[in-house]
Design a protein around this motif. Sequence first.
Motif, short mmCIF file in Angstrom:
data_model
loop_
_atom_site.label_atom_id
_atom_site.label_comp_id
_atom_site.label_asym_id
_atom_site.label_seq_id
_atom_site.Cartn_x
_atom_site.Cartn_y
_atom_site.Cartn_z
N THR B 19 0.85 -1.19 0.00
CA THR B 19 0.00 0.00 0.00
C THR B 19 0.88 1.23 0.00
OG1 THR B 19 -1.84 1.07 1.11
CG2 THR B 19 -0.17 0.11 2.51
N SER B 20 0.29 2.36 -0.22
CA SER B 20 1.04 3.61 -0.14
C SER B 20 0.43 4.45 0.97
CB SER B 20 0.97 4.35 -1.48
OG SER B 20 -0.38 4.64 -1.78
N ASN B 26 -6.29 7.75 2.74
CA ASN B 26 -7.63 7.89 2.18
C ASN B 26 -8.56 6.78 2.66
OD1 ASN B 26 -7.07 10.21 0.86
ND2 ASN B 26 -6.63 9.25 -1.10
N TRP B 27 -7.99 5.59 2.87
CA TRP B 27 -8.79 4.48 3.39
C TRP B 27 -9.32 4.82 4.79
CZ3 TRP B 27 -7.45 1.38 7.67
CH2 TRP B 27 -8.27 0.27 7.86
N ALA B 148 -25.03 8.50 -2.28
CA ALA B 148 -24.23 9.72 -2.19
C ALA B 148 -23.00 9.48 -1.32
CB ALA B 148 -25.07 10.84 -1.62
N PHE B 149 -23.19 8.72 -0.24
CA PHE B 149 -22.07 8.38 0.64
C PHE B 149 -21.00 7.62 -0.11
CE2 PHE B 149 -21.75 9.21 5.00
CZ PHE B 149 -22.96 9.74 5.35
N ILE B 150 -21.47 6.62 -0.86
CA ILE B 150 -20.51 5.78 -1.57
C ILE B 150 -19.79 6.62 -2.62
CG2 ILE B 150 -20.31 3.74 -3.02
CD1 ILE B 150 -22.83 2.70 -1.51
N THR B 151 -20.54 7.51 -3.27
CA THR B 151 -19.91 8.40 -4.25
C THR B 151 -18.84 9.25 -3.59
OG1 THR B 151 -22.08 8.50 -5.27
CG2 THR B 151 -20.43 10.02 -6.09
N LEU B 152 -19.18 9.77 -2.41
CA LEU B 152 -18.22 10.61 -1.69
C LEU B 152 -16.99 9.79 -1.29
CD1 LEU B 152 -17.76 13.42 -0.54
CD2 LEU B 152 -18.72 12.62 1.60
N GLN B 153 -17.22 8.56 -0.85
CA GLN B 153 -16.09 7.71 -0.48
C GLN B 153 -15.17 7.48 -1.67
OE1 GLN B 153 -17.87 4.22 1.33
NE2 GLN B 153 -17.48 5.07 3.34
#
Lengths: 123, 204
Positions: B19-20, B26-27, B148-153
């Motif tokens: 991973t970076s 971000n995760w 919308a949440f998933i889009t934001l994630q």
Amino acid sequence: MASSPYFSLAVLFVAALCFGLTPLALAWLWAQVYSPAKPNAIKNAIYECGLESKGDAWVQFRSAYYLYAIIFLIFDVEAVFLLPFAVAFTGLGLAACLAMLVFVLLLVEGLAWAWAKGVLTWA
Amino acid sequence: MAVDEGLKIELGKQGVLVTSLQELYNWGRRNSIWPMQFGLACCAIEMIATTMARYDLARFGAEVFRPSPRQADMMIISGTVTKKMAPQVVRLYNQMAEPKYVIAMGACAISGGPFKQGYNVLKGIDRYIPVDVHIPGCPPRPEALLDAFITLQKKIDGQHLTGEGRPRHLDAEAQGEFPVPVQGEHDLEPASNPGVWTVPVVIR
Ligand code: SF4
């Protein structure tokens, strides 16, 4: 030094300090590198549900509120004491009755005083 | 430094996690969005329903509704923004700590909705603050809010820590202040924040 009985304690103490301080230091470092602070007047203002706060939070409350405290004592605490008195009334001696009478009269005096002061007329 | 996506999957199959810093960051961020506890009108009821057991917003790590903007990452504009309320909304947005995101929920928050012709309804909160996700509907169903949440994630996942186009909170130069409109004689002044939204020119 290593033979001292407190040596292991000292090592553990330093380890405990590092355990607590390292995440803080890392978070601080992260903020320095990646998250520049952006303070401004609106952001730093006092949070008051989105409204602008007016005046100072350090205000004095009127000492006249002690009147409420006295009336609370008369109406509330009196009831608390009167209830067991009423329950045990038939089995009480003269002394107990007199003591209770003094208590009630003291509170009645407070009530009369508050009445005379006009506290009972809610504006 | 970037590890090729195919190689990463191949290594993953062998039990090696690559991973970076950016991905890790971000995760963590996308799975702990704390919304601000703030409802404006009927849409707020759907927002509340979304947090309850049936739709369970907690699955996305976003169930911790905060009563203070200082602790919130996201603002759900859930309902009609009246012109009286708009300055408060903008001020609350300003008082949130970076990084902060906005979901405009419902027709009202997007454009004024059924009250668009009304004299006292703001025709879209994106006139004053940058909106990340718009969800249409009157009201949008809880599934739409979850979407919308998933889009934001996904959006958070794609953000870069450095370089051009990095998000505002990582950019020391980027402006962090969004002016709060004031009640003018007939309307809010200014009518919009030009840095966020430009008033379209009506050609007649
Ligand atoms: S979009 Fe519809 S449901 Fe949502 S606040 Fe406006 S009128 Fe109410």
